[in-house]
Scaffold this active site. Structure first.
Site, PDB file in Angstrom:
ATOM      1  N   SER A   7       0.833  -1.189   0.000  1.00 28.63           N
ATOM      2  CA  SER A   7       0.000   0.000   0.000  1.00 28.63           C
ATOM      3  C   SER A   7       0.877   1.251   0.000  1.00 28.63           C
ATOM      4  CB  SER A   7      -0.958  -0.058   1.200  1.00 28.63           C
ATOM      5  OG  SER A   7      -2.043   0.823   1.045  1.00 28.63           O
ATOM      6  N   ASP A  27      -9.247  -6.042  -5.041  1.00 33.43           N
ATOM      7  CA  ASP A  27      -8.817  -4.918  -4.201  1.00 33.43           C
ATOM      8  C   ASP A  27      -9.673  -3.687  -4.515  1.00 33.43           C
ATOM      9  OD1 ASP A  27      -7.505  -2.833  -2.885  1.00 33.43           O
ATOM     10  OD2 ASP A  27      -5.515  -3.656  -3.286  1.00 33.43           O
ATOM     11  N   HIS A  46      -7.164  -6.222  -0.573  1.00 34.27           N
ATOM     12  CA  HIS A  46      -6.002  -5.357  -0.340  1.00 34.27           C
ATOM     13  C   HIS A  46      -4.921  -6.046   0.494  1.00 34.27           C
ATOM     14  CE1 HIS A  46      -4.161  -1.478  -0.755  1.00 34.27           C
ATOM     15  NE2 HIS A  46      -4.118  -1.253   0.537  1.00 34.27           N
TER      16      HIS A  46
END
Length: 287
Positions: free
Chosen positions: A127, A232, A260
């Site tokens: 991320s 995601d 995610h």
């Protein structure tokens, strides 16, 4: 045979699994390390093999974001993760978002590894940590041996901006697991801190045309493995495909049912793929 079945049941009982998890976690070492002008809370595991730096995402900490790697890879590698400045136990002060905050995270990671005595290492970035890891790999090609990245953006689009705003209200948009993971860390500050993250991303979109780390990604020289969860909702599929297309020699793998947090949901598969990738990289370096 009945005794064997009872023995197997005992080994897989919730109580035994809890003991196993406590034993694994007891092998972790947590401490504050002075790096790049701040004190960073660092968690390490493993005593031999290649060094691996795991870079957490927004609001993330070593334990909320990379416990499956700290425990699951320690037999093979020296695993390092940390609470980025302003997050978790790398406070006070709370996180701020000046221009170049992703490069600051990259510099913090490099300084941490230097303080721990690691001159070269593999990097995993998730991320926001994938963005910082991209910059780290581009800026320090002699130190970063390989990069595993997932859930990150090289750029922000208007569509991403809509997604950011959609997930701004944590009570309405976050899963129960996410809330239960982060609320014990931040308490009542969780929503304001998430607002600050969201505002920082939207500012990049407004002020910089959405360019997050496109130039750095194109400059990466180390072997790179791009992973992605096909479902995601935060990092849309165009982003990993862009990284794969623009990082020379990179490979890509998609988890069809992944969202995610593929490294948590599919930890065993994720870890095995990382180990195989690193073995290939290390083998290529020796040849």
């Amino acid at each position: 045979q009945k005794m064997l079945l009872r023995h197997r049941a005992a080994l897989t009982s919730p109580a035994m699994l809890a003991v196993t998890r406590r034993t694994m976690c007891s092998a972790l070492q947590a401490r504050l390390i002075a790096a790049n002008g701040v004190q960073l809370h660092c968690v390490t595991s493993g005593s031999s093999g290649s060094a691996v730096l795991c870079m957490p995402g927004a609001l993330g900490t070593a334990m909320t974001d990379f416990e499956p790697q700290l425990t699951g890879l320690a037999e093979h590698c020296q695993i390092v993760s940390f609470d980025p400045r302003g997050y978790g136990q790398s406070r006070p002060p709370d996180r701020d978002f000046p221009d170049g905050f992703y490069r600051r995270d990259a510099d913090d990671g490099a300084a941490l590894m230097a303080a721990l005595g690691h001159s070269s290492y593999h990097v995993i970035g998730w991320s926001d940590g994938a963005i910082a890891a991209t910059i780290l790999a581009a800026d320090r090609p002699t130190q970063v041996k390989s990069l595993v990245m997932f859930g990150g953006n090289a750029y922000f689009t208007e569509e991403d901006g809509v997604a950011f705003d959609k997930y701004r209200d944590i009570e309405q948009s976050w899963s129960k697991r996410m809330l239960n993971t982060h609320r014990p860390v931040y308490g009542d500050n969780l929503q304001p801190m998430w607002d600050a993250c969201t505002d920082a991303w939207l500012r990049i979109l407004a002020d910089k045309g959405g360019d997050v780390c496109m130039t750095e990604a194109k400059a990466i020289e180390c072997p790179t493995f791009v992973m992605h969860g096909a479902k995601d909702p935060i990092c849309l599929s165009d982003h990993p495909r862009w990284f794969h297309a623009h990082i020379a020699g990179s490979r890509m793998h998609e988890f069809p049912d992944g969202k995610h947090n593929i490294h948590i949901k599919f930890a065993a598969e994720f870890n095995a793929m990382c180990l195989e990738f690193w073995r290939e990289v290390e083998g290529a370096c020796k040849n």
